[in-house]
Every structure is written in C-alpha cells, then in structure tokens.
Motif scaffolding. Structure first.
Motif, PDB file in Angstrom:
ATOM      1  N   HIS A 168      83.188  20.656 -26.166  1.00 18.60           N
ATOM      2  CA  HIS A 168      82.221  21.632 -25.676  1.00 18.60           C
ATOM      3  C   HIS A 168      81.707  22.486 -26.825  1.00 18.60           C
ATOM      4  O   HIS A 168      82.311  22.536 -27.905  1.00 18.60           O
ATOM      5  CB  HIS A 168      82.867  22.542 -24.624  1.00 18.60           C
ATOM      6  N   ASP A 169      80.591  23.143 -26.579  1.00 12.36           N
ATOM      7  CA  ASP A 169      79.997  24.051 -27.553  1.00 12.36           C
ATOM      8  C   ASP A 169      80.463  25.475 -27.237  1.00 12.36           C
ATOM      9  O   ASP A 169      80.135  26.012 -26.179  1.00 12.36           O
ATOM     10  CB  ASP A 169      78.469  23.966 -27.474  1.00 12.36           C
ATOM     11  N   PRO A 170      81.248  26.109 -28.113  1.00 10.31           N
ATOM     12  CA  PRO A 170      81.746  27.463 -27.823  1.00 10.31           C
ATOM     13  C   PRO A 170      80.640  28.503 -27.685  1.00 10.31           C
ATOM     14  O   PRO A 170      80.867  29.577 -27.130  1.00 10.31           O
ATOM     15  CB  PRO A 170      82.655  27.771 -29.024  1.00 10.31           C
ATOM     16  N   LYS A 171      79.447  28.195 -28.171  1.00  5.29           N
ATOM     17  CA  LYS A 171      78.334  29.139 -28.062  1.00  5.29           C
ATOM     18  C   LYS A 171      77.666  29.094 -26.684  1.00  5.29           C
ATOM     19  O   LYS A 171      76.870  29.979 -26.350  1.00  5.29           O
ATOM     20  CB  LYS A 171      77.294  28.845 -29.146  1.00  5.29           C
ATOM     21  N   PHE A 172      77.976  28.059 -25.922  1.00  5.76           N
ATOM     22  CA  PHE A 172      77.398  27.931 -24.581  1.00  5.76           C
ATOM     23  C   PHE A 172      78.186  28.820 -23.625  1.00  5.76           C
ATOM     24  O   PHE A 172      79.337  28.539 -23.302  1.00  5.76           O
ATOM     25  CB  PHE A 172      77.445  26.471 -24.135  1.00  5.76           C
ATOM     26  N   GLN A 173      77.558  29.917 -23.168  1.00  4.70           N
ATOM     27  CA  GLN A 173      78.227  30.895 -22.327  1.00  4.70           C
ATOM     28  C   GLN A 173      77.323  31.315 -21.169  1.00  4.70           C
ATOM     29  O   GLN A 173      76.208  30.808 -21.009  1.00  4.70           O
ATOM     30  CB  GLN A 173      78.632  32.117 -23.169  1.00  4.70           C
ATOM     31  N   ASN A 185      73.594  32.168 -21.503  1.00  5.66           N
ATOM     32  CA  ASN A 185      72.628  31.086 -21.686  1.00  5.66           C
ATOM     33  C   ASN A 185      71.977  30.660 -20.371  1.00  5.66           C
ATOM     34  O   ASN A 185      70.913  30.035 -20.379  1.00  5.66           O
ATOM     35  CB  ASN A 185      73.308  29.872 -22.317  1.00  5.66           C
ATOM     36  N   MET A 199      80.818  23.554 -20.671  1.00  8.15           N
ATOM     37  CA  MET A 199      81.147  24.934 -21.001  1.00  8.15           C
ATOM     38  C   MET A 199      82.636  25.145 -20.745  1.00  8.15           C
ATOM     39  O   MET A 199      83.182  24.623 -19.771  1.00  8.15           O
ATOM     40  CB  MET A 199      80.347  25.925 -20.146  1.00  8.15           C
TER      41      MET A 199
END
Length: 267
Positions: free
Chosen positions: A112-117, A120, A135
C-alpha cells in the motif's frame, strides 16, 4: 541534656509525620474507593468478553464452509470507472474487487501507499482515481458480521454462497467500513485491528434511527489483530493515583530528613 534536646522531635518534624500519616490514610481510603469502580469495570469487561465469545461462535468460519471457485481473474479498469458513490453496495465493482482479492496472495494485497489517507477521499473529483487502491487502516473494531455472496454477479465469478465478513473500524476520528474474504478460525480477543483494503466507494446508507451516512468502504483479505498497550478501565486511575501519592510521600520524607538537625556529641 543538649544531646537529648537535639534528638527530640521538633514541632515541624511532628507536623511532617502527621502529614505522612494522613497521606497514608488518604491513600488507603482512595484505593478502597477506586477498587469499587475497578471491580465494577472488571465485571463489565468480563460481560463484554462473554458476549464477544458468543458472537464469535456465530461468525467464525465453518469447517465445512464452501470454498470459492472463482474463474480466472482479468484486470478490467472500466468496471471501477463505472462505480459510483451511492447506496448500492453489491455492484460489479464489489465482486470485481473481491475476485481480485481471491486471486492475489496475502503479500500482494498488503502492499500500500502510506500517503493514501482519509483526506485523499474528501475531494469528490479525485475519488475515481483511488478506486481499487489499497489503504492501511488502523483502529478499533466496532462492528463485525458474517455474510454470504448471493446473486448472479456472485455466480459469474464463482463466489455464490461463499462467506465473507463485513464490519467497521473507528480510528478515533473517522469510520471505515470494510468487507474481508478471510477470518481466523480462532478469533484473538483483541479489538485493535489493522486492515489493508482496496478503496471501493463512499457508501451511502441509512442508520437504524433513520440518519443518512456517507462512509468509505474498503475490500481486503483479512484483519490483523494488534496488541493493546494501554491499560483498560480504571486500572489507569489506580496507577496515576499511586504515582502521584508516591511523589508526595517522597517529597515530604525528604523534607523531614533534610530539616532534621545533626546530633552533636560533646566529649
């Protein structure tokens, strides 16, 4: 005579001893008072644990559970492109993402992408590009139910009458709805969980009291149960009470010793 006078307790020292005595009594009665709430809390915790065990017996996987026999999975971005944020949950996108989960390994679905929160998903125009994107969600498991795939869309993907689990996670600020494909046979008695799930849609649904809610819905493989490090219930109050009382006792005792005059012996 002078030595005996030096050894005698001063008025200030007697006051300190009296303070220590009353602090000790205060500590004793305070702990007795807190113990009542502690016992009540333990009874409530035990009651919840019994209720949880009953619930888990109902929702745990059956040994004779029907296993999915999905057809070969084929990537098709157009299915998610057609997905809308609405009240319809069991759409083509729902079964498409579940089919993808069954066709993927646990390692693959954990990426997963840790920046996807959460933030978003606030912008409506940006949501379509996040559909199907994983996520990581961490929080308290507040709801969990066992369900079965039904209908033509499930049959098309070989998932008809296969069990899945649907629930909700609360991270202290937001609610995340989810559905997962796997669930442990033996449920760990923990409420803090972590899920890596693919964003499906903002599901619009109505609560039991008639309120309309809009919450993000994710589809994942399984929950990961985490150790709870914080003390539960009134145990934390006991620790806090003892900690501060200990500091007070140390300060008073130190003050008493430091103020006591040294013994002078004349030869």
């Amino acid at each position: 005579m002078e030595q005996a006078k030096d050894l005698a307790l001063s008025q200030k020292e007697r006051k300190h001893i009296a303070v220590l005595f009353f602090l000790a009594l205060f500590c004793l009665f305070g702990l007795l008072w807190l113990s009542t709430f502690y016992k009540q809390n333990r009874v409530q915790v035990q009651k919840k644990e019994r209720e949880k065990k009953i619930l888990l017996q109902e929702i745990k996987p059956d040994l004779k559970e029907k296993q999915p026999t999905p057809i070969q999975f084929v990537e098709d971005d157009s299915i998610l492109a057609q997905t809308q944020d609405d009240q319809y949950l069991h759409t083509k996108g729902f079964f498409y993402l579940f089919h993808k989960i069954y066709a993927s390994t646990e390692k693959e679905v954990s990426v997963h992408d840790p920046k996807f929160q959460w933030m978003n998903l606030v912008n409506i125009e940006d949501r379509p590009k996040f559909r199907g994107k994983p996520m990581r969600i961490r929080g308290t498991l507040v709801d969990l139910k066992k369900k079965k795939f039904q209908g033509d869309l499930a049959q098309e993907r070989g998932l008809d009458d296969v069990s899945y689990w649907q629930g909700a996670i609360y991270d202290g600020e937001h609610i995340y709805l989810f559905a997962i494909a796997d669930f442990p046979q033996e449920y760990p008695q923990k409420d803090t969980v972590e899920l890596v799930g693919m964003f499906y849609k903002i599901w619009v649904y109505e609560t039991r009291v008639g309120m309309k809610k809009h919450e993000p819905f994710f589809i994942g493989k399984k929950l990961r149960f985490l150790e709870e490090k914080e003390p539960k219930g009134t145990e934390s109050l006991n620790y806090l009470f003892i900690f501060f009382l200990g500091i007070l006792l140390i300060l008073v005792l130190y003050n008493t010793i430091s103020d006591k005059p040294k013994i002078r012996v004349k030869l």
